[in-house]
Design an enzyme around this catalytic site. Structure first.
Site, PDB file in Angstrom:
ATOM      1  CG  ASP A  96     -18.743 -24.596 -85.311  1.00 28.82           C
ATOM      2  OD1 ASP A  96     -19.140 -24.358 -84.169  1.00 28.82           O
ATOM      3  OD2 ASP A  96     -18.520 -23.721 -86.177  1.00 28.82           O
ATOM      4  CG  ASP A 197     -22.164 -21.261 -82.293  1.00 26.99           C
ATOM      5  OD1 ASP A 197     -21.547 -20.511 -83.071  1.00 26.99           O
ATOM      6  OD2 ASP A 197     -23.387 -21.182 -82.074  1.00 26.99           O
ATOM      7  CD  GLU A 248     -19.127 -17.253 -82.194  1.00 28.14           C
ATOM      8  OE1 GLU A 248     -19.273 -16.504 -83.158  1.00 28.14           O
ATOM      9  OE2 GLU A 248     -20.030 -18.015 -81.794  1.00 28.14           O
ATOM     10  CG  HIS A 322     -19.317 -18.664 -90.441  1.00 27.55           C
ATOM     11  ND1 HIS A 322     -18.337 -18.833 -89.472  1.00 27.55           N
ATOM     12  CD2 HIS A 322     -20.504 -18.806 -89.809  1.00 27.55           C
ATOM     13  CE1 HIS A 322     -18.925 -19.083 -88.310  1.00 27.55           C
ATOM     14  NE2 HIS A 322     -20.233 -19.072 -88.488  1.00 27.55           N
ATOM     15  CG  ASP A 323     -20.937 -15.530 -87.968  1.00 23.82           C
ATOM     16  OD1 ASP A 323     -21.721 -16.134 -88.719  1.00 23.82           O
ATOM     17  OD2 ASP A 323     -20.614 -15.948 -86.828  1.00 23.82           O
TER      18      ASP A 323
HETATM   19  O1  TEU Z   1     -22.316 -16.569 -84.087  1.00 25.54           O
HETATM   20  C1  TEU Z   1     -22.535 -15.866 -82.942  1.00 25.54           C
HETATM   21  C2  TEU Z   1     -22.847 -14.446 -83.057  1.00 25.54           C
HETATM   22  O2  TEU Z   1     -23.390 -13.877 -82.120  1.00 25.54           O
HETATM   23  C3  TEU Z   1     -22.486 -13.657 -84.218  1.00 25.54           C
HETATM   24  O3  TEU Z   1     -21.302 -13.708 -84.787  1.00 25.54           O
HETATM   25  C4  TEU Z   1     -23.653 -13.286 -85.013  1.00 25.54           C
HETATM   26  O4  TEU Z   1     -23.539 -13.722 -86.329  1.00 25.54           O
HETATM   27  C5  TEU Z   1     -23.740 -11.808 -84.989  1.00 25.54           C
HETATM   28  O5  TEU Z   1     -23.866 -11.390 -83.658  1.00 25.54           O
HETATM   29  C6  TEU Z   1     -24.922 -11.326 -85.720  1.00 25.54           C
HETATM   30  O6  TEU Z   1     -24.787  -9.960 -85.933  1.00 25.54           O
HETATM   31  C7  TEU Z   1     -22.366 -17.952 -84.026  1.00 25.54           C
HETATM   32  C8  TEU Z   1     -22.103 -18.528 -85.387  1.00 25.54           C
HETATM   33  O7  TEU Z   1     -20.816 -18.213 -85.800  1.00 25.54           O
HETATM   34  C9  TEU Z   1     -23.166 -18.019 -86.321  1.00 25.54           C
HETATM   35  O8  TEU Z   1     -22.944 -18.396 -87.648  1.00 25.54           O
HETATM   36  C10 TEU Z   1     -24.484 -18.539 -85.828  1.00 25.54           C
HETATM   37  O9  TEU Z   1     -25.526 -17.999 -86.591  1.00 25.54           O
HETATM   38  C11 TEU Z   1     -24.716 -18.184 -84.359  1.00 25.54           C
HETATM   39  O10 TEU Z   1     -23.593 -18.436 -83.542  1.00 25.54           O
HETATM   40  C12 TEU Z   1     -25.847 -19.018 -83.798  1.00 25.54           C
HETATM   41  O11 TEU Z   1     -25.457 -20.345 -83.645  1.00 25.54           O
END
Ligand code: TEU
Length: 551
Positions: A96, A197, A248, A322-323
């Site tokens: 990642d 990311d 992403e 994970h989000d």
């Molecule tokens: O996530 C990006 C992101 O914008 C989202 O999925 C975020 O968690 C959501 O908008 C919040 O409501 C990526 C990663 O997957 C995440 O874990 C990180 O925190 C984020 O980028 C920052 O690097």
């Protein structure tokens, strides 16, 4: 060489996967010990979220050093052993890459703060609009304004995420060169793929106030994004055609994804888009409670399915990461129908056109965390919004209700390996609480049991290997307006596949336009006979997938 269209990717959140040394945090040696489990499931790649040196303000998405492994997760030797052991099992590792921002602990940012102009230009520093007024009114994704004031410079730096995650300045060629170098470094270590990311946020259009939204229209899918991706491709992973990549894409548009993941565009192999996972938001507002909109979910899934297909571009298909909250708690049903609905949801996307991702524990039908106290939450986003919601006047109980549904911690509770202490995740005290339902929901109980959610996923993965139509077929949505049925047809070289899913508890009867007599059942989630010929009867959360061979 693996074909990513025939592959399934398993996502690991290392912190919560398996702890080998009893410190309560998962680690690389823990993953090594579970490779046979992943092989048993049948996944081709493992995407691991970041384990680089990091202060862990955002669980590793705040990278302090891209070239070294955080000692909490292990050593470079452990990593090489993991890569070699995965390789022996025919599994590739995907790393990642967090390239929109670094941690504020990164040496570049430290030098920037010390006044070194070279490194200040690695980041985005701007004057405020006036005393105490930041350069723009943009909001951070984790709450609050996206600019942080640095008194020494009388300037602000941009952080689209946490204040400890300053955004990098991709306009600076030096930054772009550094990023390509990092990718090449990991390629040389035997890595087979990369997830990038929030990579569609790296090209900022203009630093202006947003009077219509939170600022995202000024930095999402920005003016130089395709150029930056093609350059990164050319200078790193594009040099090895076997490398698989996924971007992403935050709040992206489909038109941009035609290029990001276009077969000819030399950017990325595929994209994650999230519109289908906002059907329980109010617009872009996540921190509210609204029932999910099934028709909208279907509309979005189908328009991406057909749009990307027409433009020869490739989707990543997924419910969980994970989000995201756990899908069975979100679009399925906990309790009596947990297993049935988990299987139906899996089938609904595994037969779509795209590469499926399975997030650790999804293959067991793991559920949301069910936390009741703020002290149980760990995620910076949840902690911030718990405060912000109450500042906005919500009662504490209402703030809790919202967190229980939307918190990212829902998916971060430890992987449930067995019914032993701490679900077999650790000998120590886990960094985040184990879901008490581990006694019932765990891998040990499921691997050997034919009817388990695990074995349903395993079967879905093996069907993808066996039937090319799943990877390569065209897709046609069926009954797009039906209020409870999600159905589509795949066709390829005279073969047909019909995927039928009842998304609700109420039994459903549907009369297909086409007589389905010539079809045989490939997979379903009820052990009792299903019926589908003139009339399809689907029990609560039932799915049946029918196949017709070429004549
Ligand atoms: O996530 C990006 C992101 O914008 C989202 O999925 C975020 O968690 C959501 O908008 C919040 O409501 C990526 C990663 O997957 C995440 O874990 C990180 O925190 C984020 O980028 C920052 O690097």
């Amino acid at each position: 060489m693996k074909d990513f269209k025939k592959s399934v990717i398993y996502q690991i959140y290392p912190k919560s996967f398996c702890d080998s040394d009893g410190d309560g945090l998962g680690d690389l040696r823990g993953i090594i010990g579970k490779l046979d489990y992943i092989k048993e499931l049948g996944a081709d790649y493992i995407w691991m979220t970041p384990f680089f040196v990091s202060p862990q303000n955002d669980n590793g998405y705040d990278v302090e050093d891209y070239y070294n492994i955080d000692p909490r997760y292990g050593t470079m030797e452990d990593f090489q052993e993991l890569a070699a052991e995965a390789d022996k099992r025919g599994i590739g590792l995907m790393l990642d890459m967090v390239f929109n921002h670094t941690s504020s602990h990164h040496q570049w940012f430290k030098k920037a703060l010390a006044g070194d102009e070279t490194y200040k230009n690695y980041y985005i520093f701007r004057k405020g609009k006036g005393p105490g007024v930041p350069p723009t009114n943009w909001e951070s994704k984790f709450g609050g304004n996206a600019w942080e004031y640095v008194p020494e410079f009388d300037e602000y730096y941009l952080h689209l995420f946490d204040v400890s995650q300053p955004d990098l300045n991709w306009e600076n060629e030096e930054v772009r060169r550094e990023m390509a170098k990092i990718v090449r470094f990991w390629m040389e270590k035997g890595v087979r793929g990369f997830r990038f990311d929030v990579v569609n946020l790296i090209s900022k259009a203009a630093y202006e106030d947003d009077y219509q939204g939170d600022g995202r229209r000024f930095y999402t899918d920005g003016p130089r994004i395709h150029e930056f991706l093609r350059e990164l491709n050319e200078n790193s992973f594009g040099q090895n055609p076997e490398i698989v990549t996924v971007g992403e894409m935050s709040s992206t548009s489909m038109e941009n994804c035609f290029l990001y993941a276009g077969a000819e565009s030399k950017e990325l192999s595929m994209v994650f888009s999230f519109h289908h996972l906002k059907v329980d938001f109010a617009g872009n507002e996540k921190w509210v409670l609204v029932p999910y909109d099934f028709r909208k979910l279907k509309d979005i899934l189908f328009s991406w399915q057909t749009g990307m297909a027409e433009n020869n571009a490739w989707n990543a298909v997924f419910w969980c990461n994970h989000d995201q909250p756990r899908v069975v708690s979100r679009f399925g049903k906990e309790g009596k129908y947990r297993e049935i609905s988990a299987k139906m949801l899996a089938a609904a996307i595994h037969f779509m056109r795209g590469t499926p991702y399975v997030y650790q524990g999804e293959e067991l039908g793991m559920t949301n965390a069910g936390f009741t106290e703020i002290s149980q939450y760990r995620d910076v986003e949840s902690l911030n919004h718990f405060r912000i919601l109450q500042e906005k006047g919500l009662s504490q109980d209402d703030a809790y209700r919202i967190l229980r549904v939307h918190s990212r911690d829902n998916s971060r509770t430890p992987m449930q390996w067995s019914d032993e202490k701490e679900a077999g995740f650790t000998e120590g005290t886990p960094w985040i609480g184990v879901n008490p339902n581990y006694k019932e929901i765990n891998a040990a109980a499921q691997v050997g049991s034919e009817d388990s959610v695990f074995n349903f996923y395993k079967k879905l993965i093996s069907l993808r290997k066996k039937y090319d139509i799943i990877a390569y077929g065209d897709i046609t949505p069926i009954e797009a307006n039906h209020p409870a049925l999600l159905a589509y047809k795949r066709s390829w070289q005279g073969e047909n596949l019909m995927v039928l899913c009842n998304f609700f508890e109420k039994e459903l009867i549907w009369k297909p336009e086409e007589n389905l007599k010539g079809y045989v059942k490939l997979i379903g989630n009820y052990s009792e006979e299903s019926s589908w010929e003139d009339e399809v009867k689907l029990r609560p959360f039932e799915t049946i997938v029918l196949y017709q061979a070429a004549e």
